[in-house]
Design a protein around this motif. Sequence first.
Motif, PDB file in Angstrom:
ATOM      1  N   UNK A  89      65.948  30.633  42.653  1.00  0.00           N
ATOM      2  CA  UNK A  89      64.691  30.442  41.939  1.00  0.00           C
ATOM      3  C   UNK A  89      63.525  30.211  42.902  1.00  0.00           C
ATOM      4  N   UNK A  90      62.473  30.977  42.699  1.00  0.00           N
ATOM      5  CA  UNK A  90      61.223  30.844  43.458  1.00  0.00           C
ATOM      6  C   UNK A  90      61.384  31.063  44.957  1.00  0.00           C
ATOM      7  N   UNK A 132      63.508  40.142  48.335  1.00  0.00           N
ATOM      8  CA  UNK A 132      63.135  41.422  47.741  1.00  0.00           C
ATOM      9  C   UNK A 132      64.388  42.227  47.395  1.00  0.00           C
ATOM     10  N   UNK A 133      64.190  43.488  47.023  1.00  0.00           N
ATOM     11  CA  UNK A 133      65.298  44.372  46.667  1.00  0.00           C
ATOM     12  C   UNK A 133      66.314  44.490  47.799  1.00  0.00           C
ATOM     13  N   UNK A 134      65.844  44.445  49.032  1.00  0.00           N
ATOM     14  CA  UNK A 134      66.735  44.555  50.193  1.00  0.00           C
ATOM     15  C   UNK A 134      67.756  43.422  50.193  1.00  0.00           C
ATOM     16  N   UNK A 135      67.299  42.198  49.939  1.00  0.00           N
ATOM     17  CA  UNK A 135      68.193  41.047  49.918  1.00  0.00           C
ATOM     18  C   UNK A 135      69.219  41.134  48.804  1.00  0.00           C
ATOM     19  N   UNK A 143      60.934  41.345  43.388  1.00  0.00           N
ATOM     20  CA  UNK A 143      62.029  42.173  42.876  1.00  0.00           C
ATOM     21  C   UNK A 143      61.509  43.273  41.956  1.00  0.00           C
ATOM     22  N   UNK A 144      62.139  44.447  42.034  1.00  0.00           N
ATOM     23  CA  UNK A 144      61.815  45.571  41.167  1.00  0.00           C
ATOM     24  C   UNK A 144      63.089  46.053  40.482  1.00  0.00           C
ATOM     25  N   UNK A 191      57.975  39.576  37.351  1.00  0.00           N
ATOM     26  CA  UNK A 191      56.997  40.520  36.826  1.00  0.00           C
ATOM     27  C   UNK A 191      57.167  41.941  37.315  1.00  0.00           C
ATOM     28  N   UNK A 192      57.996  42.152  38.337  1.00  0.00           N
ATOM     29  CA  UNK A 192      58.141  43.486  38.899  1.00  0.00           C
ATOM     30  C   UNK A 192      59.195  44.347  38.240  1.00  0.00           C
TER      31      UNK A 192
END
Length: 400
Positions: free
Chosen positions: A177-178, A183-186, A215-216, A239-240
């Motif tokens: 959390x937070x 990102x997506x890589x992680x 994140x997407x 939100x992504x």
Amino acid sequence: METHISCLFPEILAMIFSYLDVRDKGRVAQVCIAWRDASYHKSVWRGVEAKLHLRRANPSLFPSLQARGIRRVQILSLRRSLSYVIQGMPNIESLNLSGCYNLTDNGLGHAFVQEIPSLKVLNLSLCKQITDSSLGRIAQYLKNLEVLELGGCSNITNTGLLLIAWGLHRLKSLNLRSCRHVSDVGIGHLAGMTRSAAEGCLNLEYLTLQDCQKLTDLSLKHISKGLTKLRVLNLSFCGGISDAGMIHLSHMTSLWSLNLRSCDNISDTGTMHLAMGTLRLSGLDVSFCDKIGDQTLAYIAQGLYQLKSLSLCSCHISDDGINRMVRQMHELRTLNIGQCVRITDKGLELIADHLTQLAGIDLYGCTKITKRGLERITQLPCLKVLNLGLWQMTESEKVR
């Protein structure tokens, strides 16, 4: 012949003491030698978590905890070295350091200098000085870790997740959390998408990614491909992510709880993707998703009718949407529709007529309902909690 409590066998005393709260367990140990000996029986303290302020040296502290079989510890304030705890409790199973703001990579590094095979749960929530360096130590020495809480550790990056994916293969629950740099890589690292560097945490069952703003939908693709044992996924405030990402999640057959609260880009279309898949969700939260409306309720009735808990707070739903949903939702136990300002007494009547297994309902901020609708709701046979605002109407307060 009169029998006094002092005549009871120590095993019987221990059984009685096991029902006391933690403070009283300590008090009975001060009554007499016989009670002290009985209260130190490990069955009395089974499952107890010791809550400690580590301020000054106390040589008897850890031997006392070990004698009682206590292996779960929460540190409320840390003014001594963490290594003091680890050395004092070599068989520790659970360590909660949540909110220990002064814990640093250096302090954690001095504590974790060899493998601790007994440690299964580690909570570092809000330890804001912790960085990827500490995760390297954890991945190296805590190979049997099953639960790792990192909520609010805002210095964690994708490199830290790579280290977790490399070393913590038994991990079942992870809270990020937070963690704003993730990102997506992680997420790809966790899901085993970079096998050349790390196997991944493929046994994860609980994953919290709340408020991970980078994140997407690609993260959801990684999760659906690699984390096939996942049961609970929290994506609130991400939100992504969008409707397209729901296609990836729609065939995760092990998933039973999905939290999409305040995901601004999720709409009725996203719910359609979820409903058209092979999900067997038990819980769904789309509260505060501004693009969710009555069509979502129709999709839920068609493909997610096995839900036991549904949260739609502040969504643009009406009595018409309720009408399209209620006849198929025979297993629903909890319904949260607070701040759904288009719901009227008609909607409550439909709920009362068809959702007969409902045990809890949130109607806070539903400004168009009246006492008439509430009277119908309170007649639900299984209703235990009715939330109308800052207070809750419980079973004993139902409208007669």
